[in-house]
Design a protein around this motif. Structure first.
Motif: not given
Length: 572
Positions: A11-29
């Motif tokens: 994913l190119r964008d940070v998911p709106a419901d992901a607060e911490v960096i690990s949650h954001q990056l594991l989703l995006r990657a």
């Protein structure tokens, strides 16, 4: 593996419901996807990382003498009734009924199941000591799952259970597991700290938690800047100097409408530390079940409720209602320890405190000149205050600092907490029946993956350590010519022949997309084959996040092999 065949939905964008960096990056990657609250799919890259973590855990557990088994996730609730933990564990224990009206639960942990097994199989002291472990999914019905894999409802855990003929053997295995965990987290390349910990709902006597240090951590740990003392704030003790004061007679001070520590301290012209803050709680469980109790700390301190729960030997405490405060002779906002008709607990640091200001149990009135030893009778002195930065170390007198950590492992000396009610007995050397003693040792495998990302990332994405990366090498083909693809294919085969797990990005994508994906998913070593370099007989070779250098194509496989071997040796 070829990238075009690999399921990596980035994913190119940070998911709106992901607060911490690990949650954001594991989703995006493209590592995880949410199924429902606190429950995730582990996609192929994530599963590769989990398997690498598990492999290190297995190697170290077996090196330590433990044996692997696998127990069921579904557990009959009668085992939990037998251990006495069914009611105590609370709503996190997900219970259900099958078609035969048989009550079961999804296992959040396996003390009951392993003890049931041992109660049927253990016969003689000659079978002890014994350490059995598993790596398995667990389920805890968290009231508020958050932070992705950091606090989910379903998660992967390594749990081990040891059984012993005596406490000396138990503590030897406890130290063995402590050292084993230290090796595991060292091999994973983590900055971590073991700390003394509360035993919580598991129970037992001694316990240590292992925390990965990260600003996003939910736990606060206290540690000395001069010695090795470290503890979770739920358990930490510390020293603080008492304010200088002289004894004075108790006097009344009218404080109309002033109920907060700050308001009363300013009005009375004293420091907040000179106030005696009295808190009233309703107790659940233990000898005080349903009772109302009062607890006192200094006005500028926080009461650590876990310490109070232990002092009461209770399951939980909740703030009392206005009516409950009134029932023991108090007045909300003006509660004080003198004259309360309730069990009273005072922080041990207040034992010799003089000239304090406390509530008078009358509206708009406080008392000054309160001395704990002189004016308050029948109270129990226990450690209640929460340790703060700048306090003194209880071991060496040094300065206490606070850090945030992510708990990724914990070891417990359980003693006979479970083996006695579960009837885990054996015949000792004298031929007499004896209850075994027990330890348990857990590591959150899926949480570890998130904790690594919290420590190992940059603006471009995840930066996996070599030992954990889903692929240690990514081979990127730049350009659409047949020559580039042919040369890349040959290197791809050579890397595989050399035993290197490689991801070959042969997609028909723009260079920018390929490089961003390579950075995002976090593969450590990058090899780039392009038209210009191919003509000159060179490839670009380098580590993720750093500049790549040109090397001879003929040497690139040997260089990758050497680089990975050196890093692996350093990690061990």
């Amino acid at each position: 593996m070829r990238y075009s065949n690999c399921f990596v939905p980035t994913l190119r964008d940070v998911p709106a419901d992901a607060e911490v960096i690990s949650h954001q990056l594991l989703l995006r990657a493209g590592y995880i996807r949410r199924v429902t609250s606190g429950v995730y799919d582990y996609l192929p890259l994530a599963l590769r990382v989990l398997r690498r973590i598990e492999a290190i855990i297995r190697e170290e557990m077996e090196r330590a003498g433990a044996q692997e088994l696998l127990m069921p996730m579904v557990q009959p609730t009668e085992l939990w009734e037998k251990s006495g933990r069914l009611a105590k564990y609370g709503p996190e224990l997900l219970r259900f009924e099958d078609r035969h009206a048989h009550q079961s639960c999804l296992g959040p942990t396996h003390e009951e199941v392993i003890c049931d097994l041992m109660s049927r199989e253990l016969r003689s002291y000659k079978q002890l000591p014994l350490n059995l472990y598993q790596i398995q999914n667990k389920f805890r019905d968290e009231i508020r799952p958050r932070f992705g894999l950091m606090r989910g409802r379903e998660f992967v855990m390594k749990d081990a259970y040891s059984f012993h003929a005596d406490d000396e053997s138990l503590m030897a295995e406890y130290r063995n597991m402590f050292d084993t965990y230290t090796r595991i987290f060292d091999r994973l390349g983590l900055r971590f700290r073991p700390v003394e910990a509360d035993t919580g709902s598991i129970g037992g006597s001694d316990s240590h938690e292992f925390h990965v240090l990260a600003d996003s951590g939910e736990d606060v740990i206290a540690h000395c800047e001069s010695c090795e003392y470290a503890a979770n704030v739920e358990k930490a003790i510390s020293l603080r100097s008492a304010p200088v004061a002289a004894s004075a007679a108790v006097a009344e001070l009218e404080t109309p409408g002033l109920t907060s520590v700050e308001e009363v301290a300013e009005f009375a012209g004293v420091d907040a530390a000179q106030l005696l803050k009295t808190l009233v709680y309703r107790v659940s469980g233990g000898a005080f079940d349903g009772a109302v109790v009062a607890a006192c700390v200094r006005g500028d301190d926080q009461l650590q409720t876990v310490k109070l729960i232990h002092a009461l030997d209770a399951d939980a405490v909740e703030m009392a209602s206005d009516a409950e405060i009134e029932s023991i002779g108090g007045v909300t906002g003006f509660v004080g320890p003198i004259g309360l008709n309730a069990p009273l607990y005072i922080d041990s640091g207040l034992e010799h405190a003089l000239d304090l200001v406390a509530g008078a149990n009358r509206r708009d009135l406080h008392l000054t000149g309160v001395d704990v030893g002189r004016d308050i009778s029948g109270a129990q002195l226990v450690d209640l205050r929460e340790t703060r930065a700048g306090d003194g170390c209880p071991r060496c007198g040094g300065t206490i600092a606070l850090s945030r950590g992510i708990e990724v492992g914990q070891v417990f000396a359980l003693g006979r907490r479970y083996t006695e009610p579960m009837e885990v007995v054996f015949q000792n050397q004298q031929g007499k029946r004896e209850v075994a003693t027990m330890g348990c040792y857990g590591i959150g495998v899926s949480r570890l993956m998130a904790a690594v990302v919290e420590q190992c990332h940059d603006d471009g994405g995840i930066a996996w350590p070599d030992v954990l990366a889903p692929f240690p090498v990514i081979l990127v083909s730049m350009g659409k010519s047949d020559a580039v693809l042919e040369a890349s294919g040959e290197i791809y085969k050579q890397l595989q022949t050399a035993g290197i797990d490689v991801l070959w990005d042969e997609r028909n994508e723009r260079p920018g997309v390929k490089f961003k994906d390579a950075e995002l998913i976090g593969i450590p070593l990058q090899i780039v084959i392009g038209d210009r370099g191919l003509k000159e007989g060179v490839a670009e070779f380098g580590r993720r996040g750093s500049d790549r250098r040109e090397v001879a194509i003929a040497d690139v496989v040997a260089m990758a092999t050497t680089e990975l071997a050196n890093r692996a040796g350093a990690a061990i």
